[in-house]
Each structure stands twice: as structure tokens, then as C-alpha cells.
Design a protein around this motif. Sequence first.
Motif, short mmCIF file in Angstrom:
data_model
loop_
_atom_site.label_atom_id
_atom_site.label_comp_id
_atom_site.label_asym_id
_atom_site.label_seq_id
_atom_site.Cartn_x
_atom_site.Cartn_y
_atom_site.Cartn_z
N ALA A 116 24.54 11.14 -28.74
CA ALA A 116 24.65 12.55 -29.09
C ALA A 116 25.94 12.80 -29.86
CB ALA A 116 24.62 13.40 -27.82
N GLY A 117 25.82 13.60 -30.93
CA GLY A 117 27.00 14.01 -31.68
C GLY A 117 27.39 13.12 -32.83
N TRP A 118 26.69 11.98 -33.05
CA TRP A 118 27.10 11.14 -34.17
C TRP A 118 26.68 11.73 -35.51
CZ3 TRP A 118 24.60 8.05 -37.91
CH2 TRP A 118 23.22 7.99 -37.81
N LEU A 119 25.74 12.69 -35.47
CA LEU A 119 25.39 13.47 -36.64
C LEU A 119 25.60 14.95 -36.32
CD1 LEU A 119 22.08 11.95 -38.08
CD2 LEU A 119 24.38 11.76 -39.03
N PRO A 120 25.88 15.79 -37.32
CA PRO A 120 25.95 17.24 -37.05
C PRO A 120 24.58 17.78 -36.68
CG PRO A 120 26.05 16.79 -39.41
CD PRO A 120 26.14 15.46 -38.72
N GLU A 121 24.53 19.04 -36.22
CA GLU A 121 23.26 19.63 -35.78
C GLU A 121 22.31 19.86 -36.94
OE1 GLU A 121 23.97 23.11 -33.51
OE2 GLU A 121 24.95 22.05 -31.86
N ARG A 122 22.84 20.01 -38.16
CA ARG A 122 21.99 20.20 -39.32
C ARG A 122 22.31 19.14 -40.37
NH1 ARG A 122 18.55 23.58 -39.84
NH2 ARG A 122 18.49 23.31 -42.08
N TRP A 123 21.28 18.73 -41.08
CA TRP A 123 21.39 17.71 -42.11
C TRP A 123 21.39 18.43 -43.46
CZ3 TRP A 123 21.87 12.43 -41.91
CH2 TRP A 123 21.65 11.72 -43.09
N PHE A 124 22.45 18.25 -44.23
CA PHE A 124 22.58 18.99 -45.48
C PHE A 124 22.35 18.14 -46.72
CE2 PHE A 124 25.06 21.50 -42.45
CZ PHE A 124 24.51 22.75 -42.68
#
Length: 453
Positions: free
Chosen positions: A245-253
Amino acid sequence: MDAEGRRLARARDQALSGVESRRVRAAVRASWDRARSNGVHPDRHLPPVPLAEDDVREVRRDHPLARVWPLVEKTMQPVLSEPGRILFLSDAAGHLLWTSGERPTLREAERVHLVPGARWSEDTAGTSGVGTTLVLGHAFQVRGAEHYLSAATEYTCSAAPIHDPVTGAALGALNLTTGSLGGADRLALSLVMSTARLAEAQLRDLAHRQHAELQGRYVRRLASRVGSHSAVVAPDGRVVHADPAGWLPERWFLPLCEGPAVLPDGRSVVIERLTVNGPFFVMAQEVEVDGAVVFGGLGLDRGWLRVDGVAHELTMRHSEFLAVLCAWPGGLTAEGVAREVYGASGKTVTVRAEMTRLRRVLGYRLASEPYRLVGPVRADFLDLEQDLSSGSLGGLLDRYRGPLLPRSSAPGVVELRARLHERLRGRVMAEGDTDAVIRWLAAPHGRSDRTTP
């Protein structure tokens, strides 16, 4: 026309003749100015109808608002039962996609291009319920003569945007059109606004359900497949699950395109599409791998596949698919794959279904149109065939564990198997090495062990 309608008509005439009228709402005056700057003529212009009937059906099928139109229409049905009222639902570009109302009213509206496929954006139709609402980003009512197009001044349009509950982007506009002869319907705008909010609530509920479904369908399988630093990303960019958890942000831009990508912080990842319309699987490239797809099928009923250093045991059918794809680096159409694997009776729908299953292992390395393997590809039977002319005979026989997928009856595999077997046999016999001939004749060329590398 009532007194309010006559007042608006006089104000419109003055404004369009170049006389600024304070009796016109500021938002309407600004919209008229935008229409004028876009070259829209109030008396010689009707909205274009760029989408034919088939186009409208296709756009509807893939549009997110298709899921809420039944609810919207049902909610507004009591209002639509009255004569002279039409309900429209557009996309974000102003194309009218869905309409509902009494047949005579719909036929009458056709003369001003209030029809599915017409584009009522502000740059093509001037001030209107749909177009101006999409520009302003909030609910708006255009009353009779406030319309920029003269042909539309008989109507009052009350519209509200419908937003994607996850991204906040406008998906389209809901518009209730009524005749303006009886004055503006003061309740219409409130009704349209509440219905639009109801549609957004349903979209939000559907998004939550999809989120849960994606987790249930993919997360466990992907976690076991990779084990660390992986994620499932929904088509709208929401990171449905990340491990850890947390290795990517909540949204992918970043653009969700298959293949290698680099995050803003410099980390390298690989993106794979899990289904035709998403979601996507994102995997961190934490260790260097050669990126090759490696297939083995010599002497095995069920071949093996190695991708990113991870070995997978294949079904017999998928082994046949992989053997054929390895042998056709330029790719094959669905019809070609069906012919190579199933013969003359093969069906493309079966091929597409099997390819979808194979993608769960191969990810972006399995491309379509035509179907082909992307990147470096190695296969034990192709490597052996390539070395037949230069390799030592003893080494070749060591590598030849048996015929390619010996129990397969797929036409393409049968041809590949026979070609390699006969070429190797010819090399053995031509060399005249007695030990090699004895070894060849004594070899169990039909072995079917299932050992993976």
C-alpha cells in the motif's frame, strides 16, 4: 407569448443589432458574444448533425451515461407525459445521444435539429441549454428568446451537467425542453438538477461496485503472480489496489498505455491491459530482466512459458497457441490463428476468448490486430532449428528432448513438429555417426513429462 417573453424578444433584437441591453442576463450576453465570435449566425444557422444513426448507437454503447439513462428517463417520465416536452441527454461535446418525449413533439423538434446526433455545443449552436450549461459547468436555463439561434426561440431549455463522480469531469448534460409560449417553467430547472444529482449518485454507486469487483477479480491473482510492488488501476485512473500500500498515489495521472513507463520520480514500471476496456496492471521493474518471452515445448504435452523470470505451466491448448505465435513473428489474424490451431473448422470467437485468457499471463507482450508476441521471443524448438546447420550433433541431440508437443493435433503444430523432426533426422543420417544414429533410434521421442524450467 407572455409579457416576459415579449420583453426578452425585444431585448434580443436590440442586442443582436448591436445595442447593448441591460435587460438581458449577464450570462446570456456573454454567451451571445461567444457565439458571435465563433461565427454562428442567428438567422442562417442550424446545429450540425455529424453523427449518423449508426454512429449514435455506437457512441451510446460505450458511453458512461448509458448506465444511467434508464433511471433518468423513468424519473422524468411524469413530466414528459405532458405535450410539448422533450428530454435530451448529451455527451460532453454537446452531441444529443438520447431523447424522450411524445412522438408529435419529437417530430416537430426535428425541424430545428433537436435530434439524436446533432451537436448543440455553444460553438456550433450558440446559447442553448446543453451548450451553455457545458461551458458554464453548472445548471442553467435558457428562456425562449435568450437562445442565440432564431429557430430555437420557441423553446425554453433547462439543463444541468452530469459529472463523473470519481474524476469530476463533465460526462454530458441533461436537458428538458419545453415550449416557451406559456412562459418559463420555473420548476423545470430544479427538477433537472435533482435528476442529474440522482444520476451522479447512481454512477458513484456503480463505481464503488466496480472497485469491489476489480479487487475481488484481480487482486488475489496478481498478488500471487508478482508478489510485490504491483497495482491494479481502473480505466479512469483510480488505483484500485496497490501492493504494498502507498507505493503508488491514489490516482494515476500518466497515460494508461501498455508497455514500459517511467513515473515522475524516475521509477520504471510496466503497464498491462487486463481486459479490452481496462483495468490495467502496473508492475514495478525492481530487478533487471531481459524482457524476453521464452517458450518450451519439446517433448512435452503441455509447454511452459517464462515471462519476467517467472515460469508458467500452460494448458495444452495454450501451448499450441504459443508455439504458433512464436513461429509467426509477424503475427496472425484471428482467422489465421484459428486455422493454425483448430483447422478449417476453427472459429475466431474461440480464438479471441483464448487470447484474452493468455493475456492474463503475457500482458502487453501479447498484441492484437494481428495477434503477435511483442519484444524478444525465444523458443526451444526454433532455437534448435536455427542451430541445425552449425551446432554439434551431440549438442543438438542433447537439446532435443522429443518432438514439439507430441500429442497435439493442431495443424500448425503438426507442421512445425514434422519440419524440425525431419530436419534433425536428416542431419543425423547425413553425418554418418554410428553412435548418433543409435542414440536417435533409441530415443523416446514421444515422452510427455511436464517438467518446467
